[in-house]
Motif scaffolding. Sequence first.
Motif, mmCIF file in Angstrom:
data_model
loop_
_atom_site.group_PDB
_atom_site.id
_atom_site.type_symbol
_atom_site.label_atom_id
_atom_site.label_comp_id
_atom_site.label_asym_id
_atom_site.label_seq_id
_atom_site.Cartn_x
_atom_site.Cartn_y
_atom_site.Cartn_z
ATOM 1 N N GLY A 1 0.809 -1.183 0.000
ATOM 2 C CA GLY A 1 0.000 0.000 0.000
ATOM 3 C C GLY A 1 0.853 1.248 0.000
ATOM 4 N N LEU A 2 0.192 2.366 0.068
ATOM 5 C CA LEU A 2 0.850 3.676 0.073
ATOM 6 C C LEU A 2 0.571 4.402 1.372
ATOM 7 C CD1 LEU A 2 -0.060 4.778 -3.557
ATOM 8 C CD2 LEU A 2 2.119 3.867 -2.750
ATOM 9 N N ASN A 3 1.584 5.108 1.870
ATOM 10 C CA ASN A 3 1.449 5.891 3.086
ATOM 11 C C ASN A 3 0.542 7.095 2.830
ATOM 12 O OD1 ASN A 3 2.060 6.746 5.749
ATOM 13 N ND2 ASN A 3 3.602 8.142 4.941
ATOM 14 N N ASN A 4 -0.427 7.314 3.727
ATOM 15 C CA ASN A 4 -1.301 8.484 3.633
ATOM 16 C C ASN A 4 -0.603 9.651 4.311
ATOM 17 O OD1 ASN A 4 -3.334 10.367 3.604
ATOM 18 N ND2 ASN A 4 -4.904 9.000 4.381
ATOM 19 N N GLN A 5 -0.373 10.713 3.558
ATOM 20 C CA GLN A 5 0.324 11.884 4.088
ATOM 21 C C GLN A 5 -0.597 12.823 4.866
ATOM 22 O OE1 GLN A 5 3.058 13.919 1.361
ATOM 23 N NE2 GLN A 5 2.735 12.209 -0.036
ATOM 24 N N LEU B 1 8.293 5.038 -7.464
ATOM 25 C CA LEU B 1 7.231 4.590 -6.556
ATOM 26 C C LEU B 1 6.712 3.210 -6.970
ATOM 27 C CD1 LEU B 1 5.420 5.315 -4.138
ATOM 28 C CD2 LEU B 1 3.827 6.302 -5.777
ATOM 29 N N PHE B 2 6.494 3.006 -8.264
ATOM 30 C CA PHE B 2 6.047 1.695 -8.748
ATOM 31 C C PHE B 2 7.083 0.619 -8.409
ATOM 32 C CE2 PHE B 2 2.797 2.684 -12.375
ATOM 33 C CZ PHE B 2 2.002 3.363 -11.463
ATOM 34 N N ALA B 3 8.359 0.932 -8.597
ATOM 35 C CA ALA B 3 9.410 -0.035 -8.264
ATOM 36 C C ALA B 3 9.388 -0.354 -6.771
ATOM 37 C CB ALA B 3 10.770 0.508 -8.681
ATOM 38 N N SER B 4 9.167 0.656 -5.944
ATOM 39 C CA SER B 4 9.077 0.421 -4.493
ATOM 40 C C SER B 4 7.879 -0.447 -4.154
ATOM 41 C CB SER B 4 8.980 1.753 -3.740
ATOM 42 O OG SER B 4 10.172 2.472 -3.850
ATOM 43 N N LEU B 5 6.745 -0.190 -4.798
ATOM 44 C CA LEU B 5 5.566 -1.030 -4.566
ATOM 45 C C LEU B 5 5.840 -2.477 -4.936
ATOM 46 C CD1 LEU B 5 2.657 1.249 -5.840
ATOM 47 C CD2 LEU B 5 2.907 0.327 -3.526
ATOM 48 N N GLN B 6 6.575 -2.675 -6.011
ATOM 49 C CA GLN B 6 6.835 -4.024 -6.501
ATOM 50 C C GLN B 6 7.899 -4.742 -5.663
ATOM 51 O OE1 GLN B 6 7.507 -4.216 -10.695
ATOM 52 N NE2 GLN B 6 8.028 -6.372 -10.670
ATOM 53 N N MET B 7 8.913 -4.021 -5.209
ATOM 54 C CA MET B 7 10.067 -4.664 -4.599
ATOM 55 C C MET B 7 10.117 -4.603 -3.065
ATOM 56 S SD MET B 7 11.436 -5.711 -7.367
ATOM 57 C CE MET B 7 13.037 -6.286 -6.901
ATOM 58 N N SER B 8 9.373 -3.698 -2.474
ATOM 59 C CA SER B 8 9.481 -3.497 -1.029
ATOM 60 C C SER B 8 8.872 -4.653 -0.236
ATOM 61 C CB SER B 8 8.792 -2.190 -0.633
ATOM 62 O OG SER B 8 8.869 -2.011 0.771
ATOM 63 N N CYS B 9 9.486 -4.946 0.881
ATOM 64 C CA CYS B 9 8.950 -5.943 1.823
ATOM 65 C C CYS B 9 8.088 -5.264 2.889
ATOM 66 C CB CYS B 9 10.094 -6.693 2.492
ATOM 67 S SG CYS B 9 11.056 -7.685 1.345
ATOM 68 N N ARG B 10 8.040 -3.941 2.854
ATOM 69 C CA ARG B 10 7.267 -3.181 3.835
ATOM 70 C C ARG B 10 5.772 -3.257 3.510
ATOM 71 N NH1 ARG B 10 9.774 2.542 5.029
ATOM 72 N NH2 ARG B 10 7.886 2.441 6.268
#
Length: 83
Positions: A1-5, A52-61
């Motif tokens: 998911g994405l962090n809500n700012q 951002l897309f790369a982070s969504l795809q690769m992140s373990c968070r």
Amino acid sequence: GLNNQGATCYMNSAIQTLYMTPEFRKSVYQWRYNPDIHGSKEFCIVYQLQKLFASLQMSCRDFVDTRSLTKSFGWDSNESFEQ
């Protein structure tokens, strides 16, 4: 998911929808940054979306941060709290 700012949930849902659209995600990944054409990476929306897309795809968070993308829009922290 994405962090809500603060009030970025609508933007986040649109970004996640675009990310889950294979044709759009492929186009973003195929795009190539050129500093002579696109200026600073910090303010290049497509470059920041690609990251951002790369982070969504690769992140373990559980979520990834969207501040670099919203900064590329020219937003400061105040705009992140406006709907």
